[in-house]
Enzyme design. Structure first.
Site, PDB file in Angstrom:
ATOM      1  N   GLU A 137     -34.018  54.156 -34.654  1.00 48.41           N
ATOM      2  CA  GLU A 137     -32.623  54.003 -35.089  1.00 48.41           C
ATOM      3  C   GLU A 137     -31.932  55.305 -34.531  1.00 48.41           C
ATOM      4  OE1 GLU A 137     -31.524  51.174 -35.528  1.00 48.41           O
ATOM      5  OE2 GLU A 137     -33.376  50.311 -36.133  1.00 48.41           O
ATOM      6  N   HIS A 140     -31.713  54.936 -30.758  1.00 52.96           N
ATOM      7  CA  HIS A 140     -30.498  54.257 -30.086  1.00 52.96           C
ATOM      8  C   HIS A 140     -29.259  54.881 -30.193  1.00 52.96           C
ATOM      9  CE1 HIS A 140     -32.076  50.087 -30.061  1.00 52.96           C
ATOM     10  NE2 HIS A 140     -32.418  50.372 -31.365  1.00 52.96           N
TER      11      HIS A 140
END
Length: 288
Positions: A137, A140
């Site tokens: 994450e 990202h």
């Protein structure tokens, strides 16, 4: 592992946004010749709200809330350390009380990011697997693809709303007129093209975040194990929980199951392909 800029991802993001904006300029020109021009003007505040408050809207849709270090000290410690390893500002930390084992990142920039995990994920993964998912994450966020996906998804939603509600908002004597039909037809084309472009970008960005997450932790195998664990648990999640979280599908680390058609237009590559690539990275590390 050394972090390497993914020029393939950057090129795809620029190309996708260029095509989408070009498409929507033509779309706006078509609608300006109909009574839908007012509809486009009304959408501008919503676009701005989506951009500046995308993280809050994402948390709200998941029933998640920001949590303090006192509430989740271990989760905060992990994210603090991984953020330092990724050379990122520490994002806000949020938790959703959902049984679906999943996680996502939201926010318009690296300094305005939020990483959210579900309680189902915290109960499912061991420490190394959880770190692999958190690093994914954060990748990202570092790749800045969350903002691109947020804007692209909103532009697609505008076209979809015209397709869905076009006849109703056409109103009165023009309800069956040529202008309304032209607007709906143009919106349908725009939505289909946007749908395809967004999903193609989304699948590639997941591969990029897997590579980035592996670079942050130096443990591709941990993320591969986490993906297999999460994927294996999805079939055990109640249908009600899946429906409640389905609108966030594109931002999850593992998509919700949606049958043959869903796989064809999936926002994610298959878990098997992702694991294979992570195993290849792991073998490369072993030979260094």
């Amino acid at each position: 592992m050394e972090w390497k800029t993914d020029w393939g991802l950057r090129g795809r993001m620029v190309f996708t946004m260029f095509l989408l904006f070009a498409l929507y300029i033509v779309f706006a020109a078509v609608l300006s010749q109909t009574r839908y021009v007012g509809f486009l003007v009304l959408m501008v505040p919503f676009l701005l709200a989506q951009f500046f408050f995308s993280d809050r809207l994402a948390l709200y849709s998941m029933g998640a809330k920001e949590v303090s270090e006192e509430e989740y000290p271990d989760l905060h410690r992990k994210i603090t350390r991984l953020s330092q390893q990724a050379d990122l500002p520490k994002p806000k930390v949020a938790v959703s009380d959902a049984r679906t084992p999943n996680a996502f990142a939201a926010g318009r920039s690296q300094k305005k990011a939020t990483v959210c995990v579900t309680t189902g994920l915290l109960r499912t993964l061991d420490d190394e697997e959880l770190e692999g998912v958190l690093a994914h994450e954060l990748a990202h966020v570092k790749n800045r693809d969350v903002m691109v996906m947020t804007i692209a998804s909103f532009l697609s939603t505008i076209a979809f709303m015209v397709v869905r509600w076009g006849a109703f908002f056409g109103g009165g004597r023009n309800r069956n007129g040529g202008g309304v039909l032209v607007a709906i037809a143009a919106s349908l084309v725009v939505w289909i093209v946007s749908f395809i472009l967004i999903r193609a970008l989304s699948r590639y960005r997941e591969f990029a975040a897997d590579r980035g997450g592996a670079a942050i932790t130096g443990k591709p195998g941990a993320l591969a194990s986490a993906l297999l664990t999460i994927d294996g648990r999805m079939d055990k999640v109640p249908d009600d929980d899946l429906r409640e979280t389905s609108e966030m599908n594109a931002f999850f680390i593992i998509p919700l199951k949606s049958g043959v058609v869903g796989k064809l237009f999936s926002t994610h590559p298959s878990t098997e392909k992702r694991v294979d690539r992570l195993r290849d990275l792991e073998r490369e590390l072993e030979t260094v």
